[in-house]
Design an enzyme around this catalytic site. Structure first.
Site, PDB file in Angstrom:
ATOM      1  N   LYS A  73     -16.088  48.725-105.552  1.00 59.62           N
ATOM      2  CA  LYS A  73     -15.567  49.349-106.773  1.00 59.62           C
ATOM      3  C   LYS A  73     -14.453  48.482-107.397  1.00 59.62           C
ATOM      4  O   LYS A  73     -13.962  47.537-106.769  1.00 59.62           O
ATOM      5  CB  LYS A  73     -15.050  50.742-106.419  1.00 59.62           C
ATOM      6  N   TYR A  98     -22.735  58.588-112.186  1.00 63.60           N
ATOM      7  CA  TYR A  98     -22.098  59.709-111.478  1.00 63.60           C
ATOM      8  C   TYR A  98     -22.456  61.060-112.091  1.00 63.60           C
ATOM      9  O   TYR A  98     -21.718  62.035-111.915  1.00 63.60           O
ATOM     10  CB  TYR A  98     -20.581  59.505-111.427  1.00 63.60           C
ATOM     11  N   PHE A 150     -12.615  65.840-111.170  1.00 67.05           N
ATOM     12  CA  PHE A 150     -12.279  64.422-111.085  1.00 67.05           C
ATOM     13  C   PHE A 150     -13.223  63.532-111.891  1.00 67.05           C
ATOM     14  O   PHE A 150     -13.054  62.308-111.922  1.00 67.05           O
ATOM     15  CB  PHE A 150     -12.260  63.975-109.615  1.00 67.05           C
ATOM     16  N   ARG A 154     -22.732  54.549 -94.633  1.00 62.42           N
ATOM     17  CA  ARG A 154     -21.751  55.632 -94.804  1.00 62.42           C
ATOM     18  C   ARG A 154     -20.736  55.626 -93.649  1.00 62.42           C
ATOM     19  O   ARG A 154     -19.553  55.897 -93.856  1.00 62.42           O
ATOM     20  CB  ARG A 154     -22.453  56.997 -94.885  1.00 62.42           C
ATOM     21  N   ASN A 203     -11.278  54.146-103.724  1.00 62.70           N
ATOM     22  CA  ASN A 203     -11.612  54.084-102.299  1.00 62.70           C
ATOM     23  C   ASN A 203     -12.603  52.955-101.967  1.00 62.70           C
ATOM     24  O   ASN A 203     -13.370  53.045-101.016  1.00 62.70           O
ATOM     25  CB  ASN A 203     -12.095  55.452-101.803  1.00 62.70           C
ATOM     26  N   HIS A 211     -18.740  52.388-102.824  1.00 64.42           N
ATOM     27  CA  HIS A 211     -19.703  53.479-102.998  1.00 64.42           C
ATOM     28  C   HIS A 211     -20.872  53.210-102.063  1.00 64.42           C
ATOM     29  O   HIS A 211     -21.218  52.054-101.813  1.00 64.42           O
ATOM     30  CB  HIS A 211     -20.229  53.513-104.447  1.00 64.42           C
ATOM     31  N   GLU A 229     -30.417  54.978-107.121  1.00 63.64           N
ATOM     32  CA  GLU A 229     -29.256  54.109-107.343  1.00 63.64           C
ATOM     33  C   GLU A 229     -29.622  52.623-107.279  1.00 63.64           C
ATOM     34  O   GLU A 229     -29.043  51.817-108.009  1.00 63.64           O
ATOM     35  CB  GLU A 229     -28.161  54.463-106.330  1.00 63.64           C
TER      36      GLU A 229
END
Ligand code: UDP
Ligand code: MG
Length: 142
Positions: free
Chosen positions: A11, A51, A59, A87, A114, A117, A128
């Site tokens: 990100k 998203y 958010f 993950r 963070n 993704h 995706e």
């Protein structure tokens, strides 16, 4: 364990803080192969669409602004059980709750910024990966 492909993104905060190599080192060290990669800056509408599942969440607006605030690096990771393993390598969404040794625990600034993704299911991975790559851009296994 099935061989899977999953979509990963470094990100904007990770790119800004020179963490691309550190993130790739962790993927490769865990035996995941990078079979496609691309740097780009998402437009607002691309970030909104990516998203889409979170539209309406409190958010969402900030997330879209953040994800389009600078370049990202998108990659397809391939390996056994790649979706769940990626993950695990990423850690929990909130770095404060992430297990030490995971990317988010070690490198992330906040629950929003963070670093990475990762797709969360086989269906999401298909959608995706297609969002960023055409089939001909996915390299066969070496
Ligand atoms: N996010 C946020 N606040 C929250 C939850 C999520 O800013 O309370 C952001 C964060 O960047 C997260 C992304 O929205 O990575 C997508 O949220 P999701 O629940 O899908 O987390 P992930 O799958 O990335 O762990
Ligand atoms: Mg998610």
């Amino acid at each position: 364990m099935p061989v899977e492909r999953t979509l990963s993104i470094v990100k904007p905060d990770g790119v800004r803080r020179n963490q691309i190599g550190e993130v790739y080192r962790r993927f490769e060290g865990a035996g995941l192969r990078i079979v496609a990669a691309r740097m780009l800056q998402l437009t607002t509408s691309q970030a909104e669409l990516f998203y889409e599942v979170h539209r309406g969440r409190p958010f969402y607006g900030d997330l879209v602004r953040y994800m389009s605030s600078g370049p990202v690096v998108a990659q397809v990771l391939e390996g056994e059980d790649a979706i769940a393993r990626n993950r695990q390598i990423m850690g929990a969404t909130d770095p404060k709750k992430a297990v030490p040794g995971t990317i988010r625990a070690d490198l992330a600034e906040s629950i929003e910024a963070n670093v990475v993704h990762g797709s969360d299911s086989p269906e999401t991975a298909v959608r995706e990966i297609a969002f960023f790559f055409s089939t001909t851009e996915l390299c066969p296994r070496a």
